[in-house]
Design a protein around this motif. Structure first.
Motif, PDB file in Angstrom:
ATOM      1  N   PHE A  53     -94.839-118.919 -65.720  1.00 50.23           N
ATOM      2  CA  PHE A  53     -95.401-119.643 -66.862  1.00 50.23           C
ATOM      3  C   PHE A  53     -95.119-118.799 -68.096  1.00 50.23           C
TER       4      PHE A  53
ATOM      5  N   GLN B 250     -94.574-122.339 -73.249  1.00 50.53           N
ATOM      6  CA  GLN B 250     -94.604-123.766 -72.928  1.00 50.53           C
ATOM      7  C   GLN B 250     -93.654-124.150 -71.797  1.00 50.53           C
TER       8      GLN B 250
ATOM      9  N   VAL C 102     -92.257-123.769 -67.768  1.00 53.96           N
ATOM     10  CA  VAL C 102     -92.596-123.399 -66.399  1.00 53.96           C
ATOM     11  C   VAL C 102     -91.315-123.544 -65.587  1.00 53.96           C
TER      12      VAL C 102
END
Length: 80
Positions: free
Chosen positions: A56, A59, A61
């Motif tokens: 993560f 913004q 992943v």
């Protein structure tokens, strides 16, 4: 006195073995703690498959093929 109450020996806790599984950790990306930023890595359970590490990063992943386990600042465990 020092508190603690009763005077007898403490009862043993019978809640099973204390085994833990690493579930997530926080690491730092950058040349030093004065620059760069922190990211989180976590195990994600994929339906019908084994757990996979994901990263993560703000913004975004993404799947993490080789998470830097040895560079963690904070580790999060789950009792197995």
């Amino acid at each position: 006195g020092g508190g603690g109450g009763g005077g007898g020996a403490a009862a043993a806790l019978e809640d099973g073995p204390a085994t833990y599984k690493l579930r997530a950790f926080v690491s730092h990306i950058g040349s030093n703690t004065g620059s760069g930023h922190y990211v989180a890595h976590a195990l994600k359970n994929v339906a019908g498959s084994t757990d996979e590490w994901v990263i993560f990063n703000d913004q975004s992943v993404a799947k993490s093929a080789n998470p830097p386990l040895e560079r963690g600042y904070m580790y999060l465990y789950e009792r197995a």
